[in-house]
Design a protein around this motif. Sequence first.
Motif, PDB file in Angstrom:
ATOM      1  N   PHE A 124       0.865  -1.184   0.000  1.00 44.99           N
ATOM      2  CA  PHE A 124       0.000   0.000   0.000  1.00 44.99           C
ATOM      3  C   PHE A 124       0.901   1.233   0.000  1.00 44.99           C
ATOM      4  O   PHE A 124       1.253   1.755   1.052  1.00 44.99           O
ATOM      5  N   PRO A 125       1.311   1.715  -1.190  1.00 49.62           N
ATOM      6  CA  PRO A 125       2.251   2.837  -1.265  1.00 49.62           C
ATOM      7  C   PRO A 125       1.597   4.148  -0.843  1.00 49.62           C
ATOM      8  O   PRO A 125       0.375   4.309  -0.915  1.00 49.62           O
ATOM      9  N   SER A 126       2.421   5.072  -0.408  1.00 49.40           N
ATOM     10  CA  SER A 126       1.937   6.405  -0.035  1.00 49.40           C
ATOM     11  C   SER A 126       2.830   7.453  -0.683  1.00 49.40           C
ATOM     12  O   SER A 126       3.840   7.139  -1.301  1.00 49.40           O
ATOM     13  N   GLY A 127       2.461   8.724  -0.533  1.00 48.73           N
ATOM     14  CA  GLY A 127       3.261   9.808  -1.088  1.00 48.73           C
ATOM     15  C   GLY A 127       3.198   9.914  -2.593  1.00 48.73           C
ATOM     16  O   GLY A 127       4.116  10.445  -3.228  1.00 48.73           O
ATOM     17  N   LEU A 128       2.104   9.418  -3.208  1.00 48.23           N
ATOM     18  CA  LEU A 128       1.955   9.472  -4.654  1.00 48.23           C
ATOM     19  C   LEU A 128       1.053  10.631  -5.060  1.00 48.23           C
ATOM     20  O   LEU A 128       0.131  11.008  -4.328  1.00 48.23           O
ATOM     21  N   ASN A 129       1.315  11.188  -6.236  1.00 45.81           N
ATOM     22  CA  ASN A 129       0.510  12.282  -6.777  1.00 45.81           C
ATOM     23  C   ASN A 129      -0.161  11.801  -8.062  1.00 45.81           C
ATOM     24  O   ASN A 129       0.507  11.418  -9.018  1.00 45.81           O
ATOM     25  N   ASP A 130      -1.494  11.801  -8.058  1.00 48.68           N
ATOM     26  CA  ASP A 130      -2.262  11.377  -9.230  1.00 48.68           C
ATOM     27  C   ASP A 130      -2.238  12.494 -10.272  1.00 48.68           C
ATOM     28  O   ASP A 130      -2.752  13.595 -10.030  1.00 48.68           O
ATOM     29  N   PRO A 131      -1.627  12.268 -11.461  1.00 51.36           N
ATOM     30  CA  PRO A 131      -1.550  13.316 -12.488  1.00 51.36           C
ATOM     31  C   PRO A 131      -2.911  13.810 -12.965  1.00 51.36           C
ATOM     32  O   PRO A 131      -3.007  14.890 -13.562  1.00 51.36           O
ATOM     33  N   CYS A 132      -3.972  13.030 -12.723  1.00 55.26           N
ATOM     34  CA  CYS A 132      -5.303  13.425 -13.203  1.00 55.26           C
ATOM     35  C   CYS A 132      -6.012  14.373 -12.239  1.00 55.26           C
ATOM     36  O   CYS A 132      -7.071  14.914 -12.582  1.00 55.26           O
ATOM     37  N   LEU A 133      -5.466  14.557 -11.056  1.00 54.63           N
ATOM     38  CA  LEU A 133      -6.116  15.420 -10.075  1.00 54.63           C
ATOM     39  C   LEU A 133      -6.276  16.838 -10.628  1.00 54.63           C
ATOM     40  O   LEU A 133      -5.315  17.456 -11.071  1.00 54.63           O
ATOM     41  N   GLY A 134      -7.519  17.330 -10.643  1.00 56.83           N
ATOM     42  CA  GLY A 134      -7.804  18.679 -11.117  1.00 56.83           C
ATOM     43  C   GLY A 134      -8.078  18.786 -12.599  1.00 56.83           C
ATOM     44  O   GLY A 134      -8.404  19.869 -13.091  1.00 56.83           O
ATOM     45  N   ILE A 135      -7.936  17.693 -13.346  1.00 57.06           N
ATOM     46  CA  ILE A 135      -8.210  17.706 -14.789  1.00 57.06           C
ATOM     47  C   ILE A 135      -9.709  17.935 -15.028  1.00 57.06           C
ATOM     48  O   ILE A 135     -10.562  17.349 -14.363  1.00 57.06           O
ATOM     49  N   THR A 136     -10.024  18.794 -15.997  1.00 57.37           N
ATOM     50  CA  THR A 136     -11.420  19.117 -16.326  1.00 57.37           C
ATOM     51  C   THR A 136     -11.791  18.536 -17.691  1.00 57.37           C
ATOM     52  O   THR A 136     -11.036  17.745 -18.268  1.00 57.37           O
ATOM     53  N   GLN A 175      10.291  14.923  -7.533  1.00 58.19           N
ATOM     54  CA  GLN A 175       9.259  14.227  -8.296  1.00 58.19           C
ATOM     55  C   GLN A 175       7.886  14.415  -7.651  1.00 58.19           C
ATOM     56  O   GLN A 175       6.878  14.553  -8.337  1.00 58.19           O
ATOM     57  N   PHE A 176       7.872  14.420  -6.345  1.00 56.70           N
ATOM     58  CA  PHE A 176       6.608  14.639  -5.634  1.00 56.70           C
ATOM     59  C   PHE A 176       6.101  16.063  -5.862  1.00 56.70           C
ATOM     60  O   PHE A 176       4.935  16.291  -6.164  1.00 56.70           O
ATOM     61  N   LEU A 177       7.014  17.024  -5.756  1.00 59.12           N
ATOM     62  CA  LEU A 177       6.602  18.420  -5.906  1.00 59.12           C
ATOM     63  C   LEU A 177       6.182  18.745  -7.330  1.00 59.12           C
ATOM     64  O   LEU A 177       5.288  19.575  -7.545  1.00 59.12           O
ATOM     65  N   SER A 178       6.808  18.103  -8.314  1.00 57.29           N
ATOM     66  CA  SER A 178       6.499  18.434  -9.709  1.00 57.29           C
ATOM     67  C   SER A 178       5.038  18.154 -10.033  1.00 57.29           C
ATOM     68  O   SER A 178       4.462  18.781 -10.914  1.00 57.29           O
ATOM     69  N   ALA A 212       8.635  23.829  -8.625  1.00 59.75           N
ATOM     70  CA  ALA A 212       9.950  23.530  -9.181  1.00 59.75           C
ATOM     71  C   ALA A 212      10.832  22.865  -8.133  1.00 59.75           C
ATOM     72  O   ALA A 212      10.677  23.085  -6.934  1.00 59.75           O
ATOM     73  N   PRO A 213      11.788  22.020  -8.571  1.00 61.39           N
ATOM     74  CA  PRO A 213      12.730  21.403  -7.628  1.00 61.39           C
ATOM     75  C   PRO A 213      13.425  22.463  -6.787  1.00 61.39           C
ATOM     76  O   PRO A 213      13.837  23.501  -7.296  1.00 61.39           O
ATOM     77  N   GLY A 214      13.556  22.183  -5.514  1.00 62.03           N
ATOM     78  CA  GLY A 214      14.192  23.134  -4.609  1.00 62.03           C
ATOM     79  C   GLY A 214      13.279  24.264  -4.190  1.00 62.03           C
ATOM     80  O   GLY A 214      13.696  25.175  -3.480  1.00 62.03           O
ATOM     81  N   GLY A 215      12.026  24.171  -4.616  1.00 58.30           N
ATOM     82  CA  GLY A 215      11.102  25.254  -4.304  1.00 58.30           C
ATOM     83  C   GLY A 215      10.650  25.283  -2.871  1.00 58.30           C
ATOM     84  O   GLY A 215      10.108  26.286  -2.401  1.00 58.30           O
ATOM     85  N   ILE A 216      10.829  24.189  -2.158  1.00 54.79           N
ATOM     86  CA  ILE A 216      10.382  24.129  -0.771  1.00 54.79           C
ATOM     87  C   ILE A 216      11.180  23.053  -0.047  1.00 54.79           C
ATOM     88  O   ILE A 216      11.541  22.035  -0.627  1.00 54.79           O
ATOM     89  N   GLY A 217      11.485  23.283   1.208  1.00 54.01           N
ATOM     90  CA  GLY A 217      12.282  22.321   1.949  1.00 54.01           C
ATOM     91  C   GLY A 217      12.216  22.568   3.435  1.00 54.01           C
ATOM     92  O   GLY A 217      11.330  23.259   3.943  1.00 54.01           O
ATOM     93  N   ILE A 218      13.163  21.999   4.142  1.00 60.97           N
ATOM     94  CA  ILE A 218      13.244  22.123   5.589  1.00 60.97           C
ATOM     95  C   ILE A 218      14.633  22.612   5.965  1.00 60.97           C
ATOM     96  O   ILE A 218      15.586  22.481   5.196  1.00 60.97           O
TER      97      ILE A 218
END
Length: 980
Positions: free
Chosen positions: A665-677, A898-901, A906-912
């Motif tokens: 049961f993987p986690s941390g995935l982003n569905d590319p279809c989210l928000g598609i109209t 990859q998660f943020l994209s 953009a890569p490096g756009g947010i961190g800790i």
Amino acid sequence: MKKINNTGARVFKKSSLTVALSGAILAGFSFQGLAAENDEIEKIERVQVTGSRIRSAEAMSSAPIQVVSGEAIDASGSLNIQDLLLENPAFGSPAISRTNSNFNTASAGVATVDLRNLGSNRTLVLVNGRRYVSGVPGSSAVDLNSIPSQFIERVEIMTGGASSVYGSDAVAGVVNFVLKDDFEGLEFEGQYGESSEGDDESRQFSFTSGLTSDDGKGHAMFHLGYSDQGAVFSRDRERSAVDQFSGIYFEDDPVANPGSIFDAQSPFLSSFPPQGRFSAGDDTFTYDANNNLQDSFSTNGGDGVGANGFNRSGVRTIAIPTERYLFASNGSYELNDKHSFFFEGTYASSTTNSELEPFPFASDDIYANGRVPIEFDVNGELLRNAFVPDDIYNAATDTDGDGARDIFFAKRLSDVGNRGARAERDTFRLALGFQGEITDNWFYDTYYVYGKTKESQVSGGLVNVQSFRQGLEAVIDSQDLDGDGITNEAICIDATARGFNCSPVDIYGFNSLSQGAIDFVSAPSTLSTSVEQEIIGGNISGDLFELPAGMVGIAAGFEYREEFSRSEFDALQQAGLNAGNAIPATEGSFDVTEYYVEANIPVLDSVTMNAAVRLSDYSTVGNTESWNVGVDWEVIDSLRLRATRARSTRAPNIDELFSPPSQTFPSGLNDPCLGITNSGGGAAGDACRADVGVANNIASNGEFTLNQSDLQGISGFNRGNQDLKEEVGDSVTVGLVFTPEELISGLDITLDYFDIEITDAIVSTPRQFILDQCYGGGDTSFCDFITRRSGPSGNNSAGSLEFIDSGVSNSGGLGTEGVDLTLTYATDIGPGAFRTRLAYTYLMDGYSIPLPGADKDEFAGEIGASEHKANWNFGYKLNDFDFNWSLTYIGAADFDDQFLSGFGIAPGGIGIGSVTYHDVQASYHINDSMELYAGANNLFDKEPPRILSGVSGSSTGTETDAGTYDPIGQSFYIGFRSKF
């Protein structure tokens, strides 16, 4: 410089090496022999260092070696050596530790190490220079729980390829645990500690003895140890006490507000409550705190309705309680002046207990159409469920056209109990052999090693799906179906089930299941594993011939190794019929025969070259070849330059070869279809709308929308591949060793550059990569690995992801590049002695390549692989007092690009930000035989960075990356050592 006549050594055991700065071994050892009055003959002991099998008078290495001494182990107060090693910046976040494995279906609480963030399977763990049996079925990863910290003399860490000397798995490097072998007398040690929150209680006791036979020929050591580390629960830390989820999933414009990744949706409770949630017709029902039925449900509360969901964090575990019993022994006996027998024995028994929330159970876990019938045709009469309340019954309709009313339910199975597993692991290892001197300057050793790890695990909180269904299909026995003359009791309809003591299941409300129902549906899962390793090997080394600059040293040898692994769950678990993951049995074996030769060539008085080649024949992948070439140049007395070029191989392990499809049961995935109209979105939009379920979702909501259950309801299967071949790693290290004794006595500096590139890497294709390729990435063949729901299923949305499968292949690439700086300095300051040691790593590059031709996925600088990491220790000894201070620095890091994209960031756009931990210890020698010590870890109670659930890098239940950062907080310990 005085020339030494190498007449051969009669001492065979290693002596303590003088080590410069975090691991360059700088000083040789010599022993002056007594000879005739005019005879200047010096007999020197030849020693072996990690990375070479040539015995040499000079303990030098052309490859970087870092050393953790026994004194450093004592000063750390660590019960498990993993905790101390992770402070070294050469190590990445471990795949498995006590704080990041609570949700593992197997191997929870195991302790592994990972050099250079290249994976624990690419880090070879040795004990006294020989392989150690794996603690994780199907892999080569060693469980450090089975190695007693108090019995370790030192740990030698060599980064870069070492397969030519040690064989497969040494692609990232070698961690060699050198055990004590020359102790005499008795030593007792005891320690107790706990966190400032009153949990994570720990205690350890150990006894070590060493003795020599009356004739001086035999020596043996014995060690007994016990340790117990207590649990830490999510509810006992403020950051993780309440279920929460990253706000980035609900932010309208994450690009404009990337900080939304820190905006927790809290509470973000589970929609599977212990009182049950019921959909009947157009109505939704649940029960209030007083167990009264109500016709409204709100998971997290709002619009005047209180929260009815379940707080999973109230049950989850941050640190798994671990109890260990350890026995270790070694010894030798001189058969004559030139030959001796040796043995090593280890037995470790550990028990771990993982605990997490009760199982979330729903209609679609039982019925294919996701609907539970509440009416049944019994002998032509339509009878209603024995327990369904009137309000739910009256609201229910026939949704599947079979003529009977049905409902949907979702219920947290708190009545059955929390999920969790008690695992008992036993590791046994025995090494026997002979070693000695063939002739002057020619030495040999032969050995036989047998190791076995077995695990017995029992998991609770699961149910038999078929039994649950039989119990649900219950009515009031108005027709006296069971023939007992009672017509007002609830019975199961299925006569066969009644023969097996079927007890009716009441799902309505808190604590609704009777004890009989619990007993009938409960299905504890069992796991039995076994890993076996058998090795026969031999080596010879000596001086081949003399060059003008000195003798050419050589070593050669062979090794035959067999590996076997079996991992088998009970039949219900294998079929996925206990509501858990479907995990079939995995069993496999292989054998390998290997030959190697190594040479050490003095080119000039100040320049030495070394080279090695190893040929291996695997029963699985056939022939492989590994090699290395190195040079060591003493530029001046205080400066040495060194370089190594190596090719290493790693053959696939048993899991990678033979694992059948197993559910995850993987986690941390982003569905590319989210928000598609209905329009737009480019290639991704076109691909998404082509799916029937996605199109239906868009038609209903105006855009593709996911709910909470969708985000938590993704599954998939991982598969092995028997067509795998070996992966190849090429590494380069270049460094200098600076010991300016005349300028600053006691100062040693090493600076090393490393570059490791792995081709044909054995990888499981990342699931996010599969999604991105299918939806707009240009390779629609990846869509075959994806299954979406065609219509609403229970609580899930049409088009939501149901399965994403992945398998292993030689399709990947891995690489890492960086610089290690180490510094040690010791001097007298005032009345006492001061010492300091710095180890710093700058990670210049780190990447993975999912498939040939694909773009690099950079991981350098991301969470778990910060660009800057360091450990700095200070110590001061004054008479009987000794004080140590350790600082561990983990630099700032970005979230996975990859998660943020997926959210347009953009890569490096947010961190800790960066984190620094402070650990201290003070000790006092009461007399020559008694020492008291006390210490504190995470002295200033530094909170770990906030990494919310749903974000790549978060360890479930901890709200941080618990493999990289400290999720427990400030803790204290006190102990004693007594030597006689």
